[in-house]
Write an enzyme that holds these catalytic residues in place. Structure first.
Site, short mmCIF file in Angstrom:
data_model
loop_
_atom_site.label_atom_id
_atom_site.label_comp_id
_atom_site.label_asym_id
_atom_site.label_seq_id
_atom_site.Cartn_x
_atom_site.Cartn_y
_atom_site.Cartn_z
CB CYS A 134 -34.49 -11.92 -29.80
SG CYS A 134 -34.66 -12.02 -31.60
CB CYS A 137 -34.05 -15.22 -31.61
SG CYS A 137 -33.42 -13.61 -32.03
CG ASP A 138 -35.00 -17.14 -28.22
OD1 ASP A 138 -34.35 -17.90 -28.96
OD2 ASP A 138 -34.48 -16.30 -27.49
#
Ligand code: NDP
Length: 310
Positions: A134, A137-138
Site C-alpha cells: 500500500c 499507507c507507507d
C-alpha cells in the site's frame, strides 16, 4: 440454534465501525473476527492519514481502540472463522470453523480484500521492514529514497506515480514487454522522469541487513537472453492486484468480475435483503481505512432500519 439480530463478519475498520453503530442503537451484535483480527491495517505500522490523529497512530492501537469502542457498547467478539453461509432465506445460516452454527437476521460482510503477493520468501522476511502492498499507507516513509513497484496495471501505475512525488527514484518491475494499465496511466508513468520501467523483468529476491537494501532481478527476453542483476532500493511495493474476500458469499450475493460485492447505489445493500457489505470487499477503487470505516457506519445504520422494518 441461536438466532442473532446482527452478525458482522470481519474485524477491520468497516466491521468494528458497523458494530459500534448497531450495538449503540441497541441491537445485540456479534463480531466474528476471522483470520486476521484487526484486518489488513495490522500489517502496517503507523497510520498517518486517518483523521483525528495529527501525529499519526500505531495501526494496531487504532484497531484495538475500535475494538474496545465496539465492546464498550456491548458488542460480543467471536474468535471464529466463518466457513459456510446459506443465504437462501432469512434468517441466514452460518457455519464456523469450530463446527458451530447460528442463524442471523442481518449480516454485515466486512471481510476486506487481500493484497496479492509474489510468493517469494523474502516478502515475508521483510514485511513491515521495506515490503508493503500500500503506497498510500507507507509511501511517506520513503521520502527521497529509492523504491520499486511490482506490476504493470492501473494500481501499479497509480502507486508508482504517487511514490514519485515522495521518493527520489521509482523502478516499475513489469513481467511483460508492455503495461496492462489504461493509456492515460501508461502515459503518466512513461512521462515521469523519476520513474524507470523495467520490462520483461521479474523479482528473484530482496536483501539487506536491517530491512530492504536491494533487489535481485532477472531480465528475460526469449530463451537465450537472460540476465540477473541487483539494484539498491529501500522499499518494495506490491501492486499486482487484490483479492476481495467474498468467496463464501459469492453463491448468494452479486459480485463483479473481480469478485467485489456489488452494492446498491451509495448504500451498503447487497442483492440479498438484510445482508450488507462494507469496506474493501465492496470497494475496488479506494481501499482506505477511513472509507471502510465510513461504509461500516452506513451498514450499521442500514441494519437498524432493516430490523425496524423501515
Ligand atoms: P491488474 O490485474 O489490472 O494488473 C495486475 C498487474 O500485476 C499486471 O501488470 C500483471 O501482469 C501483474 N502481475 C500479476 N501477477 C504478477 C506476478 N506474479 N508477478 C509479476 N507481475 C504480476 O490489477 P490492478 O490492481 O492494477 O487493477 C485491478 C482493476 O482495478 C483493473 O480493472 C484496473 O483498471 C482497476 N483500477 C482502476 C484504477 C483507476 O481507474 N484509477 C486504479 C487502480 C485500479 P500481467 O499483465 O503480465 O498479467
Amino acid at each position: 440454534m441461536d438466532t442473532l439480530s446482527c452478525i458482522v463478519i470481519g474485524s477491520g475498520p468497516a466491521g468494528y465501525t458497523a458494530a459500534i453503530y448497531t450495538q449503540r442503537s441497541g441491537i445485540d451484535t456479534v463480531i466474528c473476527e476471522g483470520i486476521q483480527p484487526g484486518g489488513q491495517l495490522t500489517t502496517t505500522t503507523i497510520v498517518e492519514n486517518y483523521p483525528g490523529f495529527p501525529e499519526g497512530i500505531d495501526a494496531n492501537i487504532l484497531m484495538e481502540n475500535m475494538r474496545t469502542q465496539a465492546t464498550n457498547f456491548g458488542a460480543q467478539i467471536w474468535n471464529k472463522i466463518l466457513i459456510k453461509a446459506d443465504l437462501d432465506s432469512a434468517p441466514y445460516k452460518l457455519t464456523f470453523d469450530d463446527n458451530t452454527q447460528v442463524w442471523a437476521k442481518t449480516i454485515v460482510i466486512a471481510t476486506g480484500a487481500t493484497a496479492k503477493y509474489l510468493g517469494i520468501p523474502d516478502e515475508t522476511k521483510y514485511k513491515g521492514m521495506g515490503v508493503s502492498a500500500c503506497a498510500t499507507c507507507d509511501g511517506f516513509f520513503y521520502r527521497k529514497k529509492i523504491v520499486a513497484v511490482v506490476g504493470g496495471g492501473d494500481t501499479a501505475c497509480e502507486e508508482a506515480s504517487y511514490l514519485a512525488t515522495l521518493a527520489s527514484k521509482v523502478y516499475m518491475i513489469v513481467r511483460k514487454p508492455y503495461l496492462r494499465a489504461s493509456n492515460i496511466m501508461q502515459e503518466r508513468v512513461k512521462n515521469n522522469p523519476k520513474i524507470e520501467i523495467l520490462f520483461e523483468t521479474n523479482t528473484l529476491g530482496l536483501f539487506g541487513e536491517n530491512g530492504v537494501e536491494g533487489i535481485q532481478l532477472v531480465y528475460r527476453k526469449g530463451e537465450n537472453d537472460e540476465r540477473t542483476y541487483s539494484l539498491p532500493i529501500d522499499g518494495f511495493f506490491l501492486a499486482i492486484g487484490h483479492q476481495p474476500n467474498s468467496e463464501i458469499f459469492k453463491p448468494w450475493v452479486k459480485t463483479d468480475d473481480l469478485g467485489y460485492i456489488i452494492t446498491e447505489g451509495k448504500t451498503p445493500k447487497t442483492s440479498v435483503p438484510g445482508v450488507f457489505a462494507a469496506g474493501d470487499v465492496a470497494d475496488p477503487l479506494y481501499r482506505q481505512a477511513v472509507i471502510a470505516a465510513a461504509s461500516g457506519a452506513s451498514a450499521g445504520m442500514e441494519v437498524e432500519k432493516f430490523l425496524a422494518g423501515k
